[in-house]
Design an enzyme around this catalytic site. Structure first.
Site, PDB file in Angstrom:
ATOM      1  CG  ASP A   1      37.184   8.937  28.732  1.00  0.00           C
ATOM      2  OD1 ASP A   1      37.010   8.012  29.525  1.00  0.00           O
ATOM      3  OD2 ASP A   1      36.813  10.104  28.945  1.00  0.00           O
TER       4      ASP A   1
ATOM      5  CD  GLN B   1      43.067   9.612  41.577  1.00  0.00           C
ATOM      6  OE1 GLN B   1      43.930   9.654  42.433  1.00  0.00           O
ATOM      7  NE2 GLN B   1      42.137   8.684  41.562  1.00  0.00           N
TER       8      GLN B   1
ATOM      9  CE  LYS C   1      32.354  11.719  43.655  1.00  0.00           C
ATOM     10  NZ  LYS C   1      32.891  10.592  42.883  1.00  0.00           N
TER      11      LYS C   1
ATOM     12  CG  ASN D   1      35.222  21.401  23.754  1.00  0.00           C
ATOM     13  OD1 ASN D   1      35.511  20.206  23.754  1.00  0.00           O
ATOM     14  ND2 ASN D   1      34.208  21.884  24.453  1.00  0.00           N
TER      15      ASN D   1
ATOM     16  CD  GLU E   1      29.639   8.882  41.659  1.00  0.00           C
ATOM     17  OE1 GLU E   1      29.738   9.445  40.551  1.00  0.00           O
ATOM     18  OE2 GLU E   1      30.440   9.081  42.595  1.00  0.00           O
TER      19      GLU E   1
ATOM     20  N   GLY F   1      39.546  18.656  22.204  1.00  0.00           N
ATOM     21  CA  GLY F   1      38.721  18.141  23.295  1.00  0.00           C
ATOM     22  C   GLY F   1      39.042  18.854  24.596  1.00  0.00           C
ATOM     23  CB  ALA F   2      37.712  21.640  26.296  1.00  0.00           C
ATOM     24  N   GLY F   3      37.926  18.223  27.782  1.00  0.00           N
ATOM     25  CA  GLY F   3      37.516  17.503  28.986  1.00  0.00           C
ATOM     26  C   GLY F   3      38.541  17.738  30.087  1.00  0.00           C
ATOM     27  CE1 TYR F   4      36.790  16.600  35.826  1.00  0.00           C
ATOM     28  CE2 TYR F   4      35.897  14.917  34.380  1.00  0.00           C
ATOM     29  CZ  TYR F   4      35.765  15.745  35.468  1.00  0.00           C
ATOM     30  OH  TYR F   4      34.621  15.722  36.211  1.00  0.00           O
TER      31      TYR F   4
END
Lengths: 401, 401
Positions: free
Chosen positions: B298, B315, B375, B37, B168, B10-13
């Site tokens: 997650d 974050q 932001k 990924n 958002e 998995g190449a998320g954050y």
């Protein structure tokens, strides 16, 4: 003495040229001129295939009517024509009525599906700004679904008809495909573009050398042609076609019907004798038995010297507009002679994307960039006739190479 | 002696930060590092609402993984994870298998519909590049149909959920609306944007002053809020909602579900003890009973000192990546001490379009351009951590005002 009232319904090529010629030929004291159109804008219907493919934005194709006509000389009414009552010399609009002494009908074309089952419900047409934009967005939406649904038919576009509209649309579509493949992360080999034509050839009536060039150009860019193949039915899944009684289903999420047009149905509904919304005009461009009603563009059926009707094109509509404006001037002034309409066919160019085309101009066959160049000259010349050099600069096709 | 094999799925954050930190901390002689990924690209999931609204192109949101990682130190495998066999220390891929000594699971989030009828079939989610792009194109296609079909529900967008993603997305949507109204010749007063939230407030858990600012900002731009209103069912025509047992149908051609996420279902399917795809980790970010399996983002359920789990954010995922990379370095080298994870909450900013936001940063409430500025600083800081100043220049948000 009351000034004669001229009402022009429809702001297509013919209606617009009639209007701008009238405002030049007549002074404000000679006639009341009113132009009626359902939209606030005029659009170049010969560019709609580009809007539909997404290679040209529709704002380039349309012009704000109030910015093109001289509103100190011409009243512009944005409304829908509901009925034409020729006996009462009256046009019924959605929100009012207009009385006329002279009427010019230029209500344009509609898509004609010849009763083929399902076409009205499941196929898109390239008939106006709204339908062209909707087709563009439909195809893009189908492409956007591929990444999540992975169904091959989402990437199939079938075009019914290899006439001018079909071929020109295909030319734009193949040019845009690399951009779409990138935008939607598509596997290029899964994208299918199919053209189905019932006639024994593409571009029926065109010079065989030009047809050969056009078809092989499009085939090289990936279009599959099914010539001599008839559409039997359109379904939510695609098209049922038949060649020599052999039926086949072509699964496609995007089906475009580009094989038939007719005049506006309102023309028949208003009691004129018409064939598919087109009225056979007299030599001065008038409806038979109605000396006060002129027809222009798709509403007019004009026969050539060989006894065959001319196909309705922008070129002939523009020339008709010139003749009608002249004849109206004669009638309003009550002097001079009416001028018979004579079509001066300068030629025809079929584009194959923005940098390629085939055509016959002043009797000479043209291929490739020369034909493409000539197409843009023709397009820009119309804008020049309509609004002078400033309009050419604003909306013209200046990307010659 | 064989080098220890580290596999990051998995190449998320979290996966990306773990990878770039590892390639900095370890030399090629110390470990074999492999990143897996399903796409060739990494994307910033906190920007997807902008892609979905169409205010930012998705190519700005994604990065080619091979251009960010150091491929001389890390193997990149583009494939789908099918199964994790922790007893065999093996990851099964769509087209192969990988053995590991240490595994980092960062498989990201999925949309969670909590069994609400019809949501899976009829609502769009903002879960990844593909779904965000599809939502954008769906809404545009619905808008394109209005000019020909004139059905009001084509112009209604309903967002389920007034949490971060919902708010958002709404902020971007209202900002884009003038452009869409122009593109599709829409009557502005017919466009409806509705937000349905079951909780008694928007942005549950946020500071009341910030909530007030956000809601009134969006209401001023035309959003209708239905707070304390639950979604009962999604249908092809829209949503059935209920407030205090009073049922209502909201007809809408575009329904967005932005009220629930969960971890990847594969985590449970692979036999780990998980709650909605999230594993409660030990203090070093490992799965209980699996000293060789780390969880990031997650996939990780991390409890704060008050005994409540932290919400999964970019974050926290980034900070977890730092800790995991350090701990892997300790394990690979067999010396030093494992470092417990401690979340340093720098604050939270919720954007309301590109030029407005609300948030709390270093304990201070921020509104308007100051929050919006912060932001963008946060977004750019992440890119800096990932790929240095060049990546900030290439993909950063530099339109500060």
């Amino acid at each position: 003495m009351r000034k004669p009232r001229i009402v022009i319904v429809g702001a297509g090529y013919g209606g617009m040229i009639t209007t701008v010629r009238l405002q030049k030929l007549l002074s404000v004291n000679e006639a009341d001129i009113t132009l009626v159109n359902n939209n606030s804008y005029h659009y170049q219907s010969t560019w709609l295939h580009e809007n539909a493919a997404g290679t040209l934005h529709h704002d380039k194709t349309r012009l704000n009517i109030r910015e093109v006509i001289d509103t100190s000389k011409v009243n512009f009414v944005q409304d829908t024509v509901v009925d034409i009552r020729s006996k009462e010399k009256r046009v019924v609009l959605g929100n009012g009525e207009l009385e006329y002494d002279y009427l010019v009908i230029g209500l344009g074309f509609e898509s004609e599906t010849f009763g083929i089952k399902g076409l009205k419900e499941h196929a898109f047409s390239i008939s106006n700004i709204n339908s062209a934009r909707q087709l563009r967005d439909h195809m893009e939406y189908m492409f956007s679904r591929y990444a999540t649904e992975k169904r091959d038919e989402l990437l199939t576009v079938v075009v019914g008809g290899a006439g001018f509209t079909g071929i020109e649309y295909l030319g734009e579509l193949v040019n845009r495909m690399p951009e779409l493949v990138k935008e939607y992360d598509l596997p290029r080999e899964k994208v299918r573009i199919v053209c189905v034509e019932a006639a024994p050839t593409a571009l029926p009536g065109f010079d065989p050398a030009l047809i050969e060039y056009a078809v092989s150009h499009l085939e090289k860019k990936g279009v599959e042609f099914r010539i001599g193949t008839a559409i039997k039915e359109a379904t939510p899944e695609g098209l049922i076609v038949a060649k020599d009684d052999k039926m086949e289903e072509i699964k496609a999420a995007t089906v475009v019907w580009a094989a038939g047009v007719r005049g506006n149905a309102l023309v028949e509904q208003s009691g004129f004798e018409a064939m598919r919304g087109r009225i056979k005009v007299d030599e001065f461009m008038r409806a038979p038995g109605h000396d006060d009603v002129f027809l222009v563009g798709d509403a007019a059926l004009v026969f050539g010297p060989e006894g065959r009707p001319y196909p309705p094109t922008a070129q002939i509509a523009i020339q008709e507009g010139y003749t009608i404006a002249k004849n109206l001037t004669v009638l309003v002034r009550g002097k001079g002679e009416l001028e018979p309409f004579a079509f001066d066919n300068k030629g025809t160019v079929c584009s194959l994307g923005h940098d390629d085309a085939v055509g016959i101009v002043f009797g000479k066959l043209l291929f490739g960039w020369k034909a493409s160049f000539m197409k843009k000259v023709i397009d820009n010349r119309y804008l020049f006739l309509l609004g002078g050099p400033l309009l050419v600069l604003k909306k013209g096709k200046l990307n010659f190479f």
